[in-house]
Design a protein around this motif. Structure first.
Motif, short mmCIF file in Angstrom:
data_model
loop_
_atom_site.label_atom_id
_atom_site.label_comp_id
_atom_site.label_asym_id
_atom_site.label_seq_id
_atom_site.Cartn_x
_atom_site.Cartn_y
_atom_site.Cartn_z
N GLU A 40 0.79 -1.16 0.11
CA GLU A 40 -0.04 -0.03 -0.02
C GLU A 40 0.95 1.21 0.16
OE1 GLU A 40 -2.66 -0.13 3.36
OE2 GLU A 40 -3.56 -2.21 2.57
N PHE A 41 1.90 1.46 0.86
CA PHE A 41 2.94 2.33 0.86
C PHE A 41 3.34 2.69 -0.54
CE2 PHE A 41 7.08 3.86 1.40
CZ PHE A 41 6.91 5.03 1.92
N LEU A 42 3.92 1.30 -1.13
CA LEU A 42 4.64 1.81 -2.51
C LEU A 42 3.76 2.27 -3.53
CD1 LEU A 42 7.05 -1.31 -2.46
CD2 LEU A 42 7.68 1.03 -2.09
N ILE A 43 2.31 1.80 -3.42
CA ILE A 43 1.39 2.27 -4.41
C ILE A 43 1.15 3.55 -4.18
CG2 ILE A 43 -0.86 1.99 -5.18
CD1 ILE A 43 -0.71 -0.93 -4.39
N GLU A 44 0.90 4.01 -2.82
CA GLU A 44 0.78 5.48 -2.79
C GLU A 44 1.94 6.40 -3.03
OE1 GLU A 44 -0.07 5.41 1.47
OE2 GLU A 44 -2.02 4.54 1.27
N GLN A 45 3.07 5.89 -2.87
CA GLN A 45 4.19 6.74 -3.16
C GLN A 45 4.57 6.99 -4.64
OE1 GLN A 45 6.31 8.51 -0.93
NE2 GLN A 45 4.45 7.85 0.43
N ARG A 46 4.27 5.70 -5.58
CA ARG A 46 4.29 5.92 -6.80
C ARG A 46 3.27 6.79 -7.42
NH1 ARG A 46 1.46 3.70 -10.67
NH2 ARG A 46 0.42 2.00 -9.34
N GLN A 47 2.13 6.63 -6.77
CA GLN A 47 0.82 7.48 -7.46
C GLN A 47 1.02 8.96 -7.18
OE1 GLN A 47 -2.43 5.67 -5.74
NE2 GLN A 47 -2.81 4.14 -7.47
N ALA A 48 1.73 9.35 -6.03
CA ALA A 48 1.91 10.66 -5.50
C ALA A 48 2.89 11.36 -6.24
CB ALA A 48 2.41 10.74 -3.97
N ALA A 49 3.97 10.44 -6.83
CA ALA A 49 5.01 10.90 -7.58
C ALA A 49 4.59 11.09 -9.02
CB ALA A 49 6.34 10.08 -7.62
N GLY A 50 3.39 10.66 -9.59
CA GLY A 50 2.87 10.86 -10.63
C GLY A 50 3.51 9.83 -11.67
N ILE A 51 3.71 8.67 -11.29
CA ILE A 51 4.63 7.81 -12.19
C ILE A 51 3.80 6.67 -12.26
CG2 ILE A 51 6.76 6.56 -12.29
CD1 ILE A 51 7.98 8.34 -10.75
N THR A 52 3.62 6.32 -13.63
CA THR A 52 2.87 4.94 -13.77
C THR A 52 3.71 3.51 -13.47
OG1 THR A 52 3.59 5.05 -16.16
CG2 THR A 52 1.66 6.08 -15.76
N GLN A 53 3.16 2.49 -13.44
CA GLN A 53 3.76 1.17 -13.38
C GLN A 53 4.83 0.93 -14.33
OE1 GLN A 53 0.81 -1.99 -13.14
NE2 GLN A 53 0.67 -1.64 -10.95
N ALA A 54 4.59 1.53 -15.73
CA ALA A 54 5.36 1.17 -16.86
C ALA A 54 6.53 2.24 -16.78
CB ALA A 54 4.72 1.58 -18.09
N GLU A 55 6.37 3.31 -16.39
CA GLU A 55 7.33 4.30 -16.11
C GLU A 55 8.27 3.88 -14.86
OE1 GLU A 55 5.39 8.50 -17.43
OE2 GLU A 55 5.12 7.79 -15.53
N LEU A 56 7.85 3.32 -14.06
CA LEU A 56 8.58 2.76 -12.77
C LEU A 56 9.37 1.53 -13.09
CD1 LEU A 56 9.75 2.87 -9.71
CD2 LEU A 56 7.53 1.64 -9.10
N ALA A 57 8.69 0.73 -13.99
CA ALA A 57 9.37 -0.38 -14.57
C ALA A 57 10.61 -0.04 -15.20
CB ALA A 57 8.45 -1.27 -15.14
N THR A 58 10.57 0.81 -16.09
CA THR A 58 11.39 1.22 -17.17
C THR A 58 12.71 1.98 -16.54
OG1 THR A 58 9.84 1.71 -18.92
CG2 THR A 58 12.10 2.82 -18.95
#
Length: 78
Positions: free
Chosen positions: A15-33
């Motif tokens: 939950e924390f990681l999802i919240e942080q990713r969304q707060a950063a405005g980064i998609t799963q695909a962008e994080l993966a890249t």
């Protein structure tokens, strides 16, 4: 010791990681890249199908811009 997948702490971490990713405005695909992985890697992490190791956690923290040590302290209380 209980299994870590699907434990309360594991769910809190996810939950924390999802919240942080969304707060950063980064998609799963962008994080993966940025991690040098496929989008499915991040999807498996966020769905709880896979554990996050310490090195991955530090890389994710760096990319998303959160303090890894502070996050671990917060999650230890979960």
């Amino acid at each position: 010791m209980e299994k870590t997948l699907a434990s309360a702490r594991h769910r809190a971490l996810i939950e924390f990681l999802i919240e942080q990713r969304q707060a950063a405005g980064i998609t799963q695909a962008e994080l993966a890249t940025r991690l040098g992985e496929y989008q499915s890697f991040v999807a498996r992490l966020e769905s709880g199908q896979r554990r996050v190791d310490v090195v991955e956690f530090l890389a994710i923290a760096e990319i998303l811009g959160f303090d890894a040590a502070a996050a671990l302290r917060q999650l230890a209380e979960a």
